[in-house]
Design a protein around this motif. Structure first.
Motif, PDB file in Angstrom:
ATOM      1  N   ASN A  84       1.493   3.156 -10.093  1.00  0.00           N
ATOM      2  CA  ASN A  84       0.888   3.187  -8.476  1.00  0.00           C
ATOM      3  C   ASN A  84      -0.298   2.320  -8.225  1.00  0.00           C
ATOM      4  O   ASN A  84      -1.019   1.899  -7.594  1.00  0.00           O
ATOM      5  N   TYR A  85      -1.407   2.612  -9.585  1.00  0.00           N
ATOM      6  CA  TYR A  85      -2.432   1.184  -9.131  1.00  0.00           C
ATOM      7  C   TYR A  85      -2.233  -0.119  -9.177  1.00  0.00           C
ATOM      8  O   TYR A  85      -3.658  -0.510  -8.047  1.00  0.00           O
ATOM      9  N   ILE A  86      -1.321  -0.406  -9.783  1.00  0.00           N
ATOM     10  CA  ILE A  86      -1.017  -2.013 -10.023  1.00  0.00           C
ATOM     11  C   ILE A  86      -0.591  -1.942  -8.423  1.00  0.00           C
ATOM     12  O   ILE A  86      -1.010  -3.084  -8.015  1.00  0.00           O
ATOM     13  N   PHE A  87       0.150  -1.336  -8.017  1.00  0.00           N
ATOM     14  CA  PHE A  87       0.591  -1.934  -6.449  1.00  0.00           C
ATOM     15  C   PHE A  87       0.066  -1.362  -5.330  1.00  0.00           C
ATOM     16  O   PHE A  87      -1.256  -2.829  -4.394  1.00  0.00           O
ATOM     17  N   LEU A  88      -1.844  -0.555  -5.836  1.00  0.00           N
ATOM     18  CA  LEU A  88      -2.871   0.002  -4.606  1.00  0.00           C
ATOM     19  C   LEU A  88      -3.536  -1.585  -4.585  1.00  0.00           C
ATOM     20  O   LEU A  88      -4.106  -1.853  -3.911  1.00  0.00           O
ATOM     21  N   VAL A 127      13.149   5.026  -1.627  1.00  0.00           N
ATOM     22  CA  VAL A 127      11.711   4.317  -0.882  1.00  0.00           C
ATOM     23  C   VAL A 127      10.859   3.172  -1.893  1.00  0.00           C
ATOM     24  O   VAL A 127      10.405   1.919  -0.771  1.00  0.00           O
ATOM     25  N   MET A 128      11.291   2.777  -2.738  1.00  0.00           N
ATOM     26  CA  MET A 128      10.815   1.594  -3.455  1.00  0.00           C
ATOM     27  C   MET A 128      11.969   0.318  -2.836  1.00  0.00           C
ATOM     28  O   MET A 128      10.972  -0.181  -2.754  1.00  0.00           O
ATOM     29  N   LEU A 129      13.325   0.730  -2.453  1.00  0.00           N
ATOM     30  CA  LEU A 129      14.145  -0.318  -1.774  1.00  0.00           C
ATOM     31  C   LEU A 129      13.379  -0.969  -0.508  1.00  0.00           C
ATOM     32  O   LEU A 129      13.685  -2.108  -0.148  1.00  0.00           O
ATOM     33  N   VAL A 130      13.196   0.021   0.315  1.00  0.00           N
ATOM     34  CA  VAL A 130      12.807  -0.160   1.907  1.00  0.00           C
ATOM     35  C   VAL A 130      11.196  -0.071   1.440  1.00  0.00           C
ATOM     36  O   VAL A 130      10.782  -1.602   2.166  1.00  0.00           O
ATOM     37  N   LEU A 170       0.923  -1.401   0.218  1.00  0.00           N
ATOM     38  CA  LEU A 170       0.154   0.129  -0.197  1.00  0.00           C
ATOM     39  C   LEU A 170       0.898   1.803  -0.019  1.00  0.00           C
ATOM     40  O   LEU A 170       0.531   2.588  -1.037  1.00  0.00           O
ATOM     41  N   ILE A 171       1.891   1.437   0.873  1.00  0.00           N
ATOM     42  CA  ILE A 171       2.544   2.586   1.291  1.00  0.00           C
ATOM     43  C   ILE A 171       3.868   2.702  -0.282  1.00  0.00           C
ATOM     44  O   ILE A 171       3.619   3.538  -1.169  1.00  0.00           O
ATOM     45  N   GLY A 172       3.507   1.627  -1.746  1.00  0.00           N
ATOM     46  CA  GLY A 172       4.430   1.395  -2.541  1.00  0.00           C
ATOM     47  C   GLY A 172       3.654   2.515  -3.749  1.00  0.00           C
ATOM     48  O   GLY A 172       3.874   2.836  -4.510  1.00  0.00           O
ATOM     49  N   THR A 173       2.500   2.269  -3.391  1.00  0.00           N
ATOM     50  CA  THR A 173       1.489   2.974  -3.724  1.00  0.00           C
ATOM     51  C   THR A 173       1.911   4.152  -4.607  1.00  0.00           C
ATOM     52  O   THR A 173       1.972   5.069  -5.467  1.00  0.00           O
ATOM     53  N   TRP A 174       2.659   5.055  -2.793  1.00  0.00           N
ATOM     54  CA  TRP A 174       2.554   6.710  -3.159  1.00  0.00           C
ATOM     55  C   TRP A 174       4.648   6.717  -3.063  1.00  0.00           C
ATOM     56  O   TRP A 174       5.180   8.287  -2.984  1.00  0.00           O
ATOM     57  N   ALA A 175       5.494   5.430  -3.446  1.00  0.00           N
ATOM     58  CA  ALA A 175       6.597   5.479  -3.467  1.00  0.00           C
ATOM     59  C   ALA A 175       7.287   6.430  -4.766  1.00  0.00           C
ATOM     60  O   ALA A 175       6.407   6.025  -5.108  1.00  0.00           O
TER      61      ALA A 175
END
Length: 540
Positions: A244-248, A183-186, A173-178
Motif C-alpha cells: 500500500n505504501y509503495i502506491f502512496l 477496484v485495482m482494475l479501475v 493515491l486511491i490505489g493505496t486503499w484498493a
C-alpha cells in the motif's frame, strides 16, 4: 508567407535576428547559443514527470509479486510431500501448483513483505489475475491516448500533460486503499489514462522547443529520464515493504513533479499553428532569456501556416495526403511491435532472472545504456540506419538466447542475451519516438503521436501476456515470437523515409514536399504564385 516570397524579403539588422520572416526552426536555432545550467534545469524539471509513467506501469510488479519460494507447510499433505522431496528444491511454484496446495490450508507465506497477490489469493491457477491487473494499465492508456488526439492539437501539449499527471497521481493515491481485484482494475485504467496523456504531451512540448541539431540528444535524454523512473520504482519496491505504501510513495512523487509544469509556457509551434502569434513570441522571448541571449520578438516576423482545424478536418487530411497517411500507418505498426518487445521483456524478468529486484535493476540499467548509446548512433548513421542496425542486433540476441547454456551459478546465456535484447528494445523505442516526432507535421503531431502511442499500448497489453508465455510454454516460444516481430518491424522501417537533417514539417503538405512527392511540389508552386498575386493586389 510562402518560402519563395520569404527569400525575397531583406532582413533588417536592427534586431539580432532581423525582421525576417523566419520559420520557427530558424528562430530557435538562432536563439540557442549553447548549453547552460538554466536550460538543463528547466528541461529536467519540465520532463521529470516522464519518470512517473514507468513507475506506475511497473508498480504492480513490486506491489503484487508472488513469493513462490517463500512459504512453509502447515498441513499433513504438504509435510508428506516435503518428506518425499529434496527440501532445497521443494519450495517453488512447481511444487505448489502441481500439487494444488492451498494458501492458509496447506501452506502459509513467509515473506516479510506484503503483496496484494498474497492478500487476494493470486497464485498458480489464479496468477492470470496478476497479469490482468498489470495489463489493464494499457487499456486505460489506449483510451486516454485516443481522447488526447483531440486534446493536444486544441488545448496544447503542456495543458494536456498537466491534466494527465493529475489523473494518474490521483488514481495511484486511491490505489493505496484498493481492497479488491475489481477496484485495482479501475485504478489501473485511470493510471493508464493519465500517464500516457502526460508522457506524450510533455515529449511533444520538449521536442517543439528543441534546436534542430539537438533533437536526438533531447529525445534520448527524455527517454533516459523515463528509464530512471524504472530504476526509481525498483528501489522503492525494494525499500518499502508494504505494498500500500509503495502506491502512496509513487503518488506523492507524481504530485510534486507536476508543479513545475504549471509555470512553464506553452509550445510556440502549437501557438503559431493555432494563430496565436503573440503568445508564441512570448514563449520564444522566455526561451532566449534561458539561453542567455535575450531577444525582443516585437519586430521579428514569423512565417507560418495557420491551421486551426477541428478533429474531423484533421482526419480527412489522411485521405488527402498519401505520404502522410502511409508514414503514419507504418509508424503505428512500428509502435505496436516495439511495445510488444519492450513490455514482453519487462514483464518476463521474473521468469528470466532468479531474483525479482536484481533482474529489474539490470533491466533498468540496460534501458539507460540503450537510450544513451542510440544518441551517437542516430547522429552518425541517421535515424533509419540506426534503427535497422539496432533491430538487427535485437534479432540476433533473440536467436542467441535459445540454446541452454549455463555460464555460472547465477548467469545463463539466455539472461545475457535477454539483457542485450532489452537494451536494443529500449534503443528502438527511443528512436521511434524521435522518428515519429520528426515525421509528423506540427498541425497533427499531437494526433499522430497519440495514435501511435495508442497502438503501442495495445502492443504493451499484448506484451504482458507474451511475457506470461514463459510460465506456460517452452521458453523458446516467446523468443521466437520476439524474433518474428523484429523482422516485421525492420520491414516497416525500411519503407519509411529518413527525416535526418530535415526541418520539421508544419502541415501535411510539407510532409509530401519534404519526401519529394512531385504532384504536391507542383501544387505548392501554384499556391505560391497565387499568394504572390494576392500580395501584389493588396500592395496595389
Amino acid at each position: 508567407m510562402n518560402e519563395k516570397l520569404q527569400n525575397e524579403v531583406e532582413n533588417d539588422e536592427s534586431t539580432p535576428l532581423g525582421k525576417g520572416p523566419f520559420t520557427i526552426d530558424e528562430v530557435v536555432d538562432k536563439i540557442y547559443k549553447g548549453m547552460n545550467i538554466k536550460l538543463i534545469l528547466v528541461f529536467i524539471t519540465a520532463t521529470a514527470t516522464a519518470t512517473q509513467t514507468p513507475m506506475q506501469i511497473y508498480v504492480t510488479i513490486f506491489a503484487g509479486f508472488i513469493p513462490y519460494t517463500q512459504w512453509k507447510c502447515i498441513s499433513r499433505k504438504c509435510f508428506d510431500l516435503l518428506k518425499k522431496n529434496d527440501p532445497k528444491k521443494f519450495y517453488n511454484s512447481t511444487t505448489m501448483c502441481d500439487n494444488n496446495l492451498i494458501a492458509g490450508k496447506d501452506f502459509e507465506w513467509t515473506s516479510e513483505r506484503t503483496s496484494f497477490s498474497m492478500d487476494w489469493g493470486f497464485y498458480c491457477g489464479s496468477e492470470a489475475k496478476f497479469s490482468t491487473i498489470s495489463s489493464f494499465f494499457f487499456i486505460g492508456a489506449t483510451l486516454g491516448l485516443l481522447v488526447s488526439t483531440a486534446i493536444f492539437d486544441r488545448f496544447g501539449r503542456r495543458n494536456g500533460a498537466i491534466v494527465g499527471n493529475l489523473i494518474g497521481a490521483t488514481a495511484t493515491l486511491i490505489g493505496t486503499w484498493a481492497s479488491s481485484f475489481e477496484v485495482m482494475l479501475v485504478v489501473r485504467i485511470f493510471q493508464g489514462v493519465g500517464m500516457f496523456i502526460q508522457l506524450t504531451g510533455i515529449y511533444c512540448w520538449s521536442l517543439e522547443l528543441t534546436p534542430s541539431h539537438l533533437r536526438s540528444l533531447v529525445t534520448f535524454s527524455f527517454m533516459n529520464i523515463w528509464a530512471f523512473g524504472y530504476l526509481m520504482v525498483t528501489v522503492i519496491g525494494y525499500l518499502v515493504p508494504k505494498w500500500n505504501y509503495i502506491f502512496l510513495t509513487v503518488a506523492i512523487i507524481n504530485y510534486v513533479l507536476t508543479i513545475p509544469q504549471l509555470i512553464y509556457p506553452i509550445s510556440p509551434r502549437f501557438a503559431l499553428v493555432r494563430g496565436r502569434e503573440e503568445e508564441a513570441k512570448g514563449t520564444l522571448e522566455s526561451f532566449s532569456r534561458l539561453c542567455n541571449n535575450e531577444i525582443s520578438m516585437d519586430t521579428v516576423r514569423l512565417t507560418y501556416k495557420e491551421r486551426a482545424q477541428n478533429y474531423w478536418e484533421q482526419i480527412k487530411d489522411f485521405k488527402t495526403y498519401p505520404t502522410f497517411r502511409k508514414e503514419t500507418l507504418l509508424g503505428i505498426v512500428c509502435w505496436f511491435i516495439v511495445a510488444v518487445l519492450f513490455y514482453g521483456f519487462s514483464f518476463g524478468w521474473v521468469r528470466i532472472s532468479s531474483d525479482l529486484y536484481t533482474g529489474h535493476l539490470a533491466a533498468a540499467i540496460s534501458k539507460l545504456v540503450g537510450y544513451t548509446s542510440a544518441i551517437p548512433g542516430c547522429n552518425l548513421l541517421g535515424r533509419k540506419k540506426c534503427m535497422l542496425t539496432v533491430l538487427a542486433i535485437g534479432l540476433f540476441s533473440n536467436l542467441l538466447a535459445m540454446p541452454d547454456v549455463k555460464i555460472s551459478e547465477d548467469w545463463t546465456l539466455e539472461y545475457v542475451a535477454s539483457l542485450i535484447g532489452n537494451l536494443t528494445c529500449s534503443a528502438a523505442f527511443g528512436v521511434i519516438y524521435l522518428y515519429s516526432g520528426e515525421l509528423a507535421p506540427t498541425s497533427h503531431r499531437g494526433m499522430v503521436m497519440s495514435l501511435s502511442s495508442a497502438s503501442a499500448r495495445v502492443g504493451s497489453f499484448t506484451g504482458t501476456y507474451v511475457g506470461y508465455l514463459y510460465a506456460v510454454a517452452d521458453r523458446r516460444v516467446p523468443l521466437a515470437v520476439f524474433a518474428g516481430l523484429t523482422c516485421v518491424f525492420m520491414a516497416a522501417v525500411y519503407f519509411l523515409s529518413d527525416p535526418t537533417g530535415r526541418r520539421i514539417p508544419e502541415t501535411p503538405i510539407d510532409v509530401e514536399i519534404l519526401t519529394g512527392n512531385n504532384g504536391f511540389l507542383k501544387l505548392e508552386d501554384d499556391r505560391e504564385k497565387k499568394d504572390q498575386s494576392s500580395e501584389q493586389n493588396i500592395a496595389v
